[in-house]
Design a protein around this motif. Structure first.
Motif, mmCIF file in Angstrom:
data_model
loop_
_atom_site.group_PDB
_atom_site.id
_atom_site.type_symbol
_atom_site.label_atom_id
_atom_site.label_comp_id
_atom_site.label_asym_id
_atom_site.label_seq_id
_atom_site.Cartn_x
_atom_site.Cartn_y
_atom_site.Cartn_z
ATOM 1 N N LEU A 22 51.632 44.825 38.854
ATOM 2 C CA LEU A 22 51.459 45.812 39.937
ATOM 3 C C LEU A 22 50.755 45.228 41.167
ATOM 4 C CD1 LEU A 22 50.462 48.880 37.715
ATOM 5 C CD2 LEU A 22 52.649 48.477 38.860
ATOM 6 N N GLN A 23 50.349 43.945 41.108
ATOM 7 C CA GLN A 23 49.649 43.311 42.234
ATOM 8 C C GLN A 23 50.658 42.547 43.091
ATOM 9 O OE1 GLN A 23 46.422 44.272 42.079
ATOM 10 N NE2 GLN A 23 46.971 45.111 40.060
ATOM 11 N N ASP A 24 50.310 42.339 44.381
ATOM 12 C CA ASP A 24 51.238 41.606 45.250
ATOM 13 C C ASP A 24 50.855 40.136 45.414
ATOM 14 O OD1 ASP A 24 49.052 41.629 46.932
ATOM 15 O OD2 ASP A 24 49.905 43.017 48.388
ATOM 16 N N ASP A 25 49.785 39.704 44.722
ATOM 17 C CA ASP A 25 49.356 38.315 44.880
ATOM 18 C C ASP A 25 49.358 37.532 43.561
ATOM 19 O OD1 ASP A 25 47.289 39.891 43.970
ATOM 20 O OD2 ASP A 25 45.806 39.249 45.456
ATOM 21 N N ARG A 321 41.349 36.987 41.183
ATOM 22 C CA ARG A 321 41.180 36.840 42.650
ATOM 23 C C ARG A 321 39.968 35.995 42.999
ATOM 24 N NH1 ARG A 321 42.650 42.306 43.478
ATOM 25 N NH2 ARG A 321 44.902 42.179 43.620
ATOM 26 N N ALA A 322 38.876 36.192 42.249
ATOM 27 C CA ALA A 322 37.671 35.407 42.545
ATOM 28 C C ALA A 322 37.919 33.930 42.243
ATOM 29 C CB ALA A 322 36.502 35.931 41.711
ATOM 30 N N MET A 323 38.547 33.632 41.100
ATOM 31 C CA MET A 323 38.714 32.234 40.663
ATOM 32 C C MET A 323 39.623 31.437 41.596
ATOM 33 S SD MET A 323 39.028 33.080 36.636
ATOM 34 C CE MET A 323 39.271 31.453 35.952
ATOM 35 N N PHE A 324 40.539 32.131 42.280
ATOM 36 C CA PHE A 324 41.416 31.430 43.228
ATOM 37 C C PHE A 324 40.975 31.698 44.666
ATOM 38 C CE2 PHE A 324 43.825 31.492 39.346
ATOM 39 C CZ PHE A 324 44.387 30.225 39.321
ATOM 40 N N ASN A 325 39.834 32.325 44.807
ATOM 41 C CA ASN A 325 39.277 32.689 46.113
ATOM 42 C C ASN A 325 40.334 33.371 47.002
ATOM 43 O OD1 ASN A 325 37.294 33.052 47.956
ATOM 44 N ND2 ASN A 325 36.995 30.891 48.468
ATOM 45 N N LEU A 326 41.098 34.255 46.385
ATOM 46 C CA LEU A 326 42.087 35.023 47.152
ATOM 47 C C LEU A 326 41.366 36.081 47.979
ATOM 48 C CD1 LEU A 326 44.797 35.713 44.394
ATOM 49 C CD2 LEU A 326 44.792 33.928 46.133
ATOM 50 N N GLU A 327 40.174 36.418 47.523
ATOM 51 C CA GLU A 327 39.371 37.436 48.215
ATOM 52 C C GLU A 327 37.908 37.089 47.966
ATOM 53 O OE1 GLU A 327 38.316 39.633 50.518
ATOM 54 O OE2 GLU A 327 40.392 40.338 50.274
ATOM 55 N N SER A 328 37.142 36.873 49.032
ATOM 56 C CA SER A 328 35.747 36.469 48.815
ATOM 57 C C SER A 328 34.819 37.684 48.690
ATOM 58 C CB SER A 328 35.276 35.563 49.949
ATOM 59 O OG SER A 328 35.458 36.238 51.174
ATOM 60 N N ASP A 329 35.290 38.839 49.118
ATOM 61 C CA ASP A 329 34.452 40.045 49.094
ATOM 62 C C ASP A 329 34.808 40.898 47.872
ATOM 63 O OD1 ASP A 329 32.727 42.118 50.123
ATOM 64 O OD2 ASP A 329 34.575 43.196 50.608
ATOM 65 N N ASN A 330 33.804 41.184 47.032
ATOM 66 C CA ASN A 330 34.124 41.899 45.790
ATOM 67 C C ASN A 330 34.689 43.285 46.047
ATOM 68 O OD1 ASN A 330 31.594 43.055 46.529
ATOM 69 N ND2 ASN A 330 31.092 43.485 44.396
ATOM 70 N N ALA A 332 36.435 44.358 48.495
ATOM 71 C CA ALA A 332 37.824 44.293 48.968
ATOM 72 C C ALA A 332 38.760 44.099 47.779
ATOM 73 C CB ALA A 332 37.976 43.153 49.977
ATOM 74 N N SER A 333 38.354 43.227 46.841
ATOM 75 C CA SER A 333 39.205 43.017 45.665
ATOM 76 C C SER A 333 39.250 44.268 44.797
ATOM 77 C CB SER A 333 38.702 41.820 44.848
ATOM 78 O OG SER A 333 39.539 41.639 43.722
ATOM 79 N N ILE A 334 38.085 44.866 44.573
ATOM 80 C CA ILE A 334 38.028 46.073 43.723
ATOM 81 C C ILE A 334 38.949 47.154 44.293
ATOM 82 C CG2 ILE A 334 36.514 48.019 43.103
ATOM 83 C CD1 ILE A 334 34.231 45.956 42.746
ATOM 84 N N LEU A 335 38.867 47.385 45.599
ATOM 85 C CA LEU A 335 39.661 48.462 46.200
ATOM 86 C C LEU A 335 41.154 48.134 46.157
ATOM 87 C CD1 LEU A 335 37.302 49.552 49.119
ATOM 88 C CD2 LEU A 335 37.576 50.586 46.856
ATOM 89 N N LYS A 336 41.467 46.861 46.358
ATOM 90 C CA LYS A 336 42.887 46.437 46.288
ATOM 91 C C LYS A 336 43.440 46.671 44.869
ATOM 92 C CE LYS A 336 45.658 42.190 47.048
ATOM 93 N NZ LYS A 336 46.727 42.620 47.925
ATOM 94 N N THR A 337 42.666 46.243 43.875
ATOM 95 C CA THR A 337 43.100 46.428 42.483
ATOM 96 C C THR A 337 43.217 47.916 42.157
ATOM 97 O OG1 THR A 337 41.903 44.416 41.902
ATOM 98 C CG2 THR A 337 42.543 45.849 40.086
ATOM 99 N N ASN A 338 42.199 48.683 42.540
ATOM 100 C CA ASN A 338 42.213 50.117 42.241
ATOM 101 C C ASN A 338 43.439 50.792 42.830
ATOM 102 O OD1 ASN A 338 39.813 49.778 40.955
ATOM 103 N ND2 ASN A 338 38.614 51.130 42.264
ATOM 104 N N LYS A 339 43.764 50.422 44.081
ATOM 105 C CA LYS A 339 44.912 51.044 44.750
ATOM 106 C C LYS A 339 46.192 50.724 43.971
ATOM 107 C CE LYS A 339 46.912 51.718 49.259
ATOM 108 N NZ LYS A 339 47.485 50.946 50.328
ATOM 109 N N ALA A 340 46.327 49.454 43.582
ATOM 110 C CA ALA A 340 47.552 49.046 42.877
ATOM 111 C C ALA A 340 47.674 49.732 41.515
ATOM 112 C CB ALA A 340 47.565 47.525 42.708
ATOM 113 N N LEU A 341 46.527 49.993 40.876
ATOM 114 C CA LEU A 341 46.561 50.580 39.534
ATOM 115 C C LEU A 341 46.454 52.103 39.556
ATOM 116 C CD1 LEU A 341 44.346 48.095 37.444
ATOM 117 C CD2 LEU A 341 46.793 48.054 37.879
ATOM 118 N N GLY A 342 46.283 52.683 40.740
ATOM 119 C CA GLY A 342 46.175 54.145 40.815
ATOM 120 C C GLY A 342 44.855 54.662 40.285
ATOM 121 N N ILE A 343 43.785 53.846 40.408
ATOM 122 C CA ILE A 343 42.459 54.284 39.942
ATOM 123 C C ILE A 343 41.793 55.038 41.095
ATOM 124 C CG2 ILE A 343 40.175 53.500 39.190
ATOM 125 C CD1 ILE A 343 41.553 50.984 38.060
ATOM 126 N N ASP A 344 41.360 56.275 40.821
ATOM 127 C CA ASP A 344 40.723 57.033 41.919
ATOM 128 C C ASP A 344 39.212 57.018 41.788
ATOM 129 O OD1 ASP A 344 40.186 58.758 39.826
ATOM 130 O OD2 ASP A 344 41.860 60.081 40.321
#
Ligand code: NAD
Length: 344
Positions: A22-25, A321-330, A332-344
């Motif tokens: 469900l992720q785009d990266d 995401r952290a291990m590949f430094n795709l996103e340095s801000d936690n 930003a990653s949390i919100l991206k993951t939540n959006k993709a997984l439908g977590i409210d």
């Protein structure tokens, strides 16, 4: 796109695989199975390439009509990162194989912290895993404790935490687990949960005890946190309301907003997750009973419930995401993951 391989396609492995798709990266490049059990069907339906755990198992798969794309070592060569979801204490034996191939790896909470060296929770210590090669996503219980204690520590400071883990006996599919009609205390104190929280919240003073009970759907934590200053319950509820992956749960409110029914237990919480049509009826969020939060002096008392099969799933995505430094801000990653997984 980060190429992700799953070693061990059980409760956690199959959920992480689904979450990756469900992720785009990132993408799934294969999953390892030891044998063609009923759980393989989901992998085949999803179109995941299947790898046998060892060469000796290949014929078994082929006899059952399952085409395999190779064995574990082949997947390790292809993947950028392996999510090792083999049973606890087994996965760490694969470390040399991953190291030799130069492939990053993530283990789960059934492994010990020491051999891996970095334990992960997206809220409490995301930055420790940036560019790391080997990371351990902590257990479902530790994840739950981290998510609610972290905002308390940030706002008030924590003097000490005492907590009792009321643990489910097995997952719903585990027909061979127990107890069936008994309550089993963990006799060594502190139970391993307290020290484990210290791997993601350094220096926190926490002791835990644990009992195992005959239920399969959730764990419950009874927590007493002594803060550095007197807590304000409304303020804390507001903080948890805005903490990602923490949900306050309560019973039925009438049209004037008055509480007329409390939410009794974990059965009702999981029914709400199913009513909300979350994937698989999972609940990735930690559920805190809103009406069970109380303060006496500097001590805060609360109960929370953990859906053990799913709370760590978004954490695995953030760890990649952290291990590949795709996103340095936690966040930003949390919100991206939540959006993709439908977590409210
Ligand atoms: P599981 O038993 O459901 O799945 C493990 C899978 O690995 C099974 O499909 C098994 O056949 C397979 N396997 C066994 N040996 C293998 C090998 N040598 N190579 C490849 N695959 C192999 O277990 P799980 O519940 O998914 O647990 C996996 C990890 O996640 C453990 O570390 C566990 O502690 C942790 N964890 C579990 C939960 C939970 O509640 N289920 C929650 C958080 C973390």
């Amino acid at each position: 796109m980060i190429k992700v391989g799953i070693n061990g396609y059980g409760t956690i492995g199959k959920r992480v695989a689904e979450a990756v798709t469900l992720q785009d990266d990132m993408e799934i490049v294969g999953v390892v199975k030891t044998k063609p059990t009923y759980e393989l069907r989901g992998a085949l339906d999803a179109g995941f390439p299947v790898f046998a755990s060892t060469k000796s198992k290949v014929d078994f798969f082929e006899e059952m009509g399952v085409k395999v794309s190779g064995v574990t070592e082949d997947l390790v060569e292809i993947a950028d990162v392996i999510i090792d979801c083999t049973p606890g204490k087994l996965g760490v034996n694969n470390m040399d194989m991953y190291r030799k191939a130069g492939t990053k790896a993530i283990w789960q909470g059934g492994e010990k912290h020491a051999p891996i060296g970095v334990s992960f929770n997206a809220l409490t210590n995301y930055s420790s895993s940036i560019n790391a090669d080997f990371v351990r996503v902590v257990s479902c219980n530790t994840t739950g404790l981290g998510r609610t204690l972290y905002p308390l520590r940030q706002k008030y400071g924590i003097d000490n935490v005492q907590a009792v883990m009321v643990r489910r006996s097995g997952d719903p599919k585990d027909s061979d687990r127990g107890p069936l009609n008994s309550i089993e205390p963990v006799l060594s104190v502190p139970s391993h949960h307290g020290p484990d929280v210290q791997t993601i919240m350094h220096g926190i003073n926490i002791q835990t005890m644990a009992v195992k009970v005959p239920t399969t759907i959730m764990h419950v934590h009874c927590i007493i946190a002594e803060l550095d200053s007197e807590p304000n319950v409304d303020e804390i509820l507001g903080m948890w309301e805005s903490t990602p992956r923490v949900n306050l749960v309560e019973g039925f409110l009438n049209k004037d907003g008055d509480k007329i029914r409390n939410l009794p237990g974990t059965a009702e919480i999981m029914e709400l997750a199913r009513d909300a049509l979350y994937t698989r009826g999972d609940l990735n969020q930690i559920a805190v009973w809103k009406d069970g939060v109380h303060a006496f002096g500097k001590k805060l008392y609360y109960y929370q419930a953990i859906h053990q099969e799913s709370d760590v799933i978004p954490e695995n995505i953030d760890a990649i995401r952290a291990m590949f430094n795709l996103e340095s801000d936690n966040m930003a990653s949390i919100l991206k993951t939540n959006k993709a997984l439908g977590i409210d």
